[in-house]
Design a protein around this motif. Structure first.
Motif, PDB file in Angstrom:
ATOM      1  N   ASP A  34      40.525  21.797  43.310  1.00 49.90           N
ATOM      2  CA  ASP A  34      41.304  22.933  42.821  1.00 49.90           C
ATOM      3  C   ASP A  34      41.009  23.204  41.348  1.00 49.90           C
ATOM      4  O   ASP A  34      40.879  24.353  40.935  1.00 49.90           O
ATOM      5  CB  ASP A  34      42.801  22.663  43.000  1.00 49.90           C
ATOM      6  N   PHE A  45      45.574  30.499  47.913  1.00 48.21           N
ATOM      7  CA  PHE A  45      45.822  29.108  47.529  1.00 48.21           C
ATOM      8  C   PHE A  45      45.468  28.777  46.077  1.00 48.21           C
ATOM      9  O   PHE A  45      45.469  27.612  45.705  1.00 48.21           O
ATOM     10  CB  PHE A  45      45.145  28.160  48.523  1.00 48.21           C
ATOM     11  N   ARG A  46      45.185  29.779  45.244  1.00 51.83           N
ATOM     12  CA  ARG A  46      45.125  29.495  43.806  1.00 51.83           C
ATOM     13  C   ARG A  46      46.543  29.325  43.256  1.00 51.83           C
ATOM     14  O   ARG A  46      46.717  28.886  42.125  1.00 51.83           O
ATOM     15  CB  ARG A  46      44.423  30.635  43.043  1.00 51.83           C
ATOM     16  N   MET A 100      37.680  24.777  41.057  1.00 49.97           N
ATOM     17  CA  MET A 100      37.730  26.169  41.547  1.00 49.97           C
ATOM     18  C   MET A 100      38.446  27.078  40.560  1.00 49.97           C
ATOM     19  O   MET A 100      38.108  28.247  40.407  1.00 49.97           O
ATOM     20  CB  MET A 100      38.435  26.223  42.907  1.00 49.97           C
ATOM     21  N   ASP A 101      39.459  26.524  39.876  1.00 57.14           N
ATOM     22  CA  ASP A 101      40.195  27.331  38.897  1.00 57.14           C
ATOM     23  C   ASP A 101      39.307  27.709  37.707  1.00 57.14           C
ATOM     24  O   ASP A 101      39.310  28.846  37.263  1.00 57.14           O
ATOM     25  CB  ASP A 101      41.398  26.546  38.359  1.00 57.14           C
ATOM     26  N   ARG A 103      28.828  40.278  36.890  1.00 54.43           N
ATOM     27  CA  ARG A 103      29.769  40.531  37.988  1.00 54.43           C
ATOM     28  C   ARG A 103      29.028  40.491  39.307  1.00 54.43           C
ATOM     29  O   ARG A 103      27.926  41.012  39.406  1.00 54.43           O
ATOM     30  CB  ARG A 103      30.424  41.889  37.796  1.00 54.43           C
ATOM     31  N   ILE A 122      35.579  37.978  50.812  1.00 53.72           N
ATOM     32  CA  ILE A 122      36.699  37.051  51.004  1.00 53.72           C
ATOM     33  C   ILE A 122      36.642  36.497  52.413  1.00 53.72           C
ATOM     34  O   ILE A 122      35.817  36.919  53.217  1.00 53.72           O
ATOM     35  CB  ILE A 122      38.053  37.759  50.798  1.00 53.72           C
ATOM     36  N   GLY A 123      37.550  35.572  52.711  1.00 48.70           N
ATOM     37  CA  GLY A 123      37.672  35.107  54.089  1.00 48.70           C
ATOM     38  C   GLY A 123      37.016  33.772  54.316  1.00 48.70           C
ATOM     39  O   GLY A 123      36.312  33.557  55.305  1.00 48.70           O
ATOM     40  N   ALA A 124      37.205  32.821  53.391  1.00 44.95           N
ATOM     41  CA  ALA A 124      36.663  31.487  53.585  1.00 44.95           C
ATOM     42  C   ALA A 124      37.415  30.774  54.716  1.00 44.95           C
ATOM     43  O   ALA A 124      36.943  29.807  55.268  1.00 44.95           O
ATOM     44  CB  ALA A 124      36.748  30.684  52.304  1.00 44.95           C
ATOM     45  N   HIS A 125      38.581  31.303  55.048  1.00 51.81           N
ATOM     46  CA  HIS A 125      39.386  30.769  56.148  1.00 51.81           C
ATOM     47  C   HIS A 125      39.641  29.291  56.064  1.00 51.81           C
ATOM     48  O   HIS A 125      39.485  28.549  57.030  1.00 51.81           O
ATOM     49  CB  HIS A 125      38.773  31.149  57.503  1.00 51.81           C
ATOM     50  N   TYR A 126      39.983  28.818  54.902  1.00 56.21           N
ATOM     51  CA  TYR A 126      40.583  27.496  54.813  1.00 56.21           C
ATOM     52  C   TYR A 126      41.563  27.539  53.662  1.00 56.21           C
ATOM     53  O   TYR A 126      41.631  28.529  52.938  1.00 56.21           O
ATOM     54  CB  TYR A 126      39.520  26.399  54.661  1.00 56.21           C
ATOM     55  N   GLY A 127      42.304  26.479  53.511  1.00 56.54           N
ATOM     56  CA  GLY A 127      43.274  26.467  52.417  1.00 56.54           C
ATOM     57  C   GLY A 127      44.583  25.868  52.867  1.00 56.54           C
ATOM     58  O   GLY A 127      45.106  24.970  52.227  1.00 56.54           O
ATOM     59  N   TRP A 128      45.111  26.356  53.987  1.00 57.88           N
ATOM     60  CA  TRP A 128      46.432  25.865  54.382  1.00 57.88           C
ATOM     61  C   TRP A 128      46.400  24.394  54.757  1.00 57.88           C
ATOM     62  O   TRP A 128      47.348  23.664  54.501  1.00 57.88           O
ATOM     63  CB  TRP A 128      47.024  26.720  55.521  1.00 57.88           C
ATOM     64  N   TRP A 143      46.450  22.393  51.633  1.00 61.55           N
ATOM     65  CA  TRP A 143      47.785  22.514  51.051  1.00 61.55           C
ATOM     66  C   TRP A 143      48.748  21.557  51.764  1.00 61.55           C
ATOM     67  O   TRP A 143      49.522  20.836  51.132  1.00 61.55           O
ATOM     68  CB  TRP A 143      48.265  23.969  51.183  1.00 61.55           C
ATOM     69  N   GLU A 176      44.135  34.039  54.332  1.00 61.38           N
ATOM     70  CA  GLU A 176      43.775  32.642  54.560  1.00 61.38           C
ATOM     71  C   GLU A 176      42.448  32.368  53.848  1.00 61.38           C
ATOM     72  O   GLU A 176      41.371  32.417  54.430  1.00 61.38           O
ATOM     73  CB  GLU A 176      43.646  32.368  56.063  1.00 61.38           C
ATOM     74  N   ASP A 177      42.586  32.088  52.581  1.00 64.51           N
ATOM     75  CA  ASP A 177      41.414  31.974  51.720  1.00 64.51           C
ATOM     76  C   ASP A 177      41.807  31.107  50.525  1.00 64.51           C
ATOM     77  O   ASP A 177      42.874  31.298  49.943  1.00 64.51           O
ATOM     78  CB  ASP A 177      41.022  33.384  51.255  1.00 64.51           C
ATOM     79  N   ARG A 237      29.813  24.403  39.947  1.00 63.05           N
ATOM     80  CA  ARG A 237      31.051  24.050  40.662  1.00 63.05           C
ATOM     81  C   ARG A 237      30.725  23.159  41.862  1.00 63.05           C
ATOM     82  O   ARG A 237      31.363  22.132  42.091  1.00 63.05           O
ATOM     83  CB  ARG A 237      31.788  25.306  41.103  1.00 63.05           C
ATOM     84  N   GLN A 243      32.345  41.534  46.149  1.00 61.05           N
ATOM     85  CA  GLN A 243      33.305  40.433  46.276  1.00 61.05           C
ATOM     86  C   GLN A 243      33.637  40.257  47.747  1.00 61.05           C
ATOM     87  O   GLN A 243      34.137  41.167  48.387  1.00 61.05           O
ATOM     88  CB  GLN A 243      34.572  40.786  45.498  1.00 61.05           C
ATOM     89  N   LYS A 248      33.205  28.710  36.792  1.00 64.06           N
ATOM     90  CA  LYS A 248      32.760  29.953  37.425  1.00 64.06           C
ATOM     91  C   LYS A 248      31.373  29.875  38.073  1.00 64.06           C
ATOM     92  O   LYS A 248      31.204  30.390  39.173  1.00 64.06           O
ATOM     93  CB  LYS A 248      32.789  31.103  36.405  1.00 64.06           C
TER      94      LYS A 248
END
Lengths: 231, 120
Positions: B80, A197-198, B83-84, B3, B9-15, B18, A191-192, B92, B7, B87
């Protein structure tokens, strides 16, 4: 048969170049890999990976006439000449058709591609009903050749952050497994906005998969599970 | 490009975003079909019909809903894209903020068009 093959040795060459080859095929040469082996006999400096030569190991994935595929299961009759061979796009080239797959496997490892189940193992095996087993069809067949992920623009732009179609197909393979007990944690992990979601559902992955699998559908199922548990 | 040291992860949003893109798309389709229906029923648009339509409060609200659906949809789509491809985080973020501000301004502009008094 005529070929145009990408040649590059980062230690010696300033820039990649395309080299022309022409080989005479034997009547038994059916697949592209057979022809590449003939090219190699002509010029042994050409480098490529291959192993099982029957579409199971996933070593000889490359870009064939602009589309990713496995040389060993690509029929020579279906190829237009000159056959243009390039390494898989988006990954660093080690030499000629050989790419560095580290980033691809890093993403694969990040989804914990193994069964998580802390209950004591039964004497024989963890059984599944035929229906539960069927859930894994179209998922377990993935051979990690990287054709799909390296055909995905989202993976090209963010290979360090986006898991990619192969990794996500594998993630769903474990989420869907009745013997796995970590589905919720797996969903949390994905869930990221970058990791899952890319994916913008352009389905290049489905188009190129040499095993006929559908990572887009697996990604859709993961999204569906996220929505189901939240709304 | 440097670099990152680590790294995370875990922003916990997205769905939600969507899902919102799908829902706003449905709103846009419904409004578009409605407008097409009105056009077909009346044999096209003329000034009198247009004025009658927008004199109706419910139609203005439907238009506002359509506009907000477009803007929300565009917000997620534009973010989006940033974000794509973009960088550097600072750049951003700046682009995301600028996009958001412009879209909110558009929403205000739309409300002004729909309910504002006409100045001649």
């Amino acid at each position: 048969m005529k070929f145009k093959i990408y040649r590059y040795d980062p230690e010696k060459d300033a820039a990649p170049r395309m080299q022309d080859y022409e080989v005479t095929l034997d009547v038994h040469d059916r697949m592209l890999l057979d022809a590449i082996i003939r090219v190699k006999a002509q010029d042994d400096t050409l480098s490529f990976r291959r192993s099982c030569r029957e579409g199971v190991c996933g070593s000889d994935a490359m870009n064939i006439n602009g589309k990713n595929g496995l040389a060993c299961v690509t029929n020579l009759k279906e190829l237009q000449e000159p056959v243009v061979l390039r390494p898989l796009p988006g990954l660093p080239v080690i030499r000629d058709l050989i790419v560095d797959m580290s980033q691809f496997f890093k993403q694969y490892h990040s989804i914990k591609p193994y069964l998580v189940n802390d209950t004591p193992p039964p004497e024989k095996e963890r059984l599944q009903s035929p229906a539960d087993r069927e859930e894994l069809d179209g998922l377990y067949e993935c051979i990690l050749c990287a054709c799909c992920s390296t055909a995905c623009p989202s993976f090209w732009w963010n290979p360090d952050k986006f898991v990619g179609p192969a990794g996500l197909l594998q993630a769903y393979r474990f989420i869907a497994d009745s013997r796995d007990h970590a589905a919720s944690e797996r969903l949390d992990n994905l869930e990221d906005p970058y990791r899952l979601f890319r994916c913008h559902t352009i389905m290049n992955c489905v188009d190129v998969c040499p095993k006929g699998l559908n990572p887009t559908r697996a990604i859709g199922k993961i999204r569906e599970m996220m929505v189901k548990r939240a709304v | 490009m440097t670099r990152p040291l680590r790294q995370t992860i875990g922003a916990h949003y997205g769905w939600k975003d969507w899902l919102v893109q799908r829902v706003t798309a449905v709103v846009m389709i419904l409004y578009t079909l409605g407008m097409l229906g009105v056009a077909l029923y009346n044999g096209g648009f003329d000034y009198a019909l247009w004025q009658a339509l927008f004199a109706n409060g419910a139609f203005r609200i439907a238009t506002l809903l359509f506009g907000l659906a477009v803007l929300w949809h565009a917000w997620i789509g534009m973010r989006d894209i940033w974000m794509d491809y973009i960088k550097p985080t600072a750049l951003r973020l700046a682009l995301e903020v600028a996009t958001f501000v412009v879209l909110v301004a558009y929403a205000a502009w739309l409300a002004q068009i729909l309910w504002g008094t006409r100045q001649t």
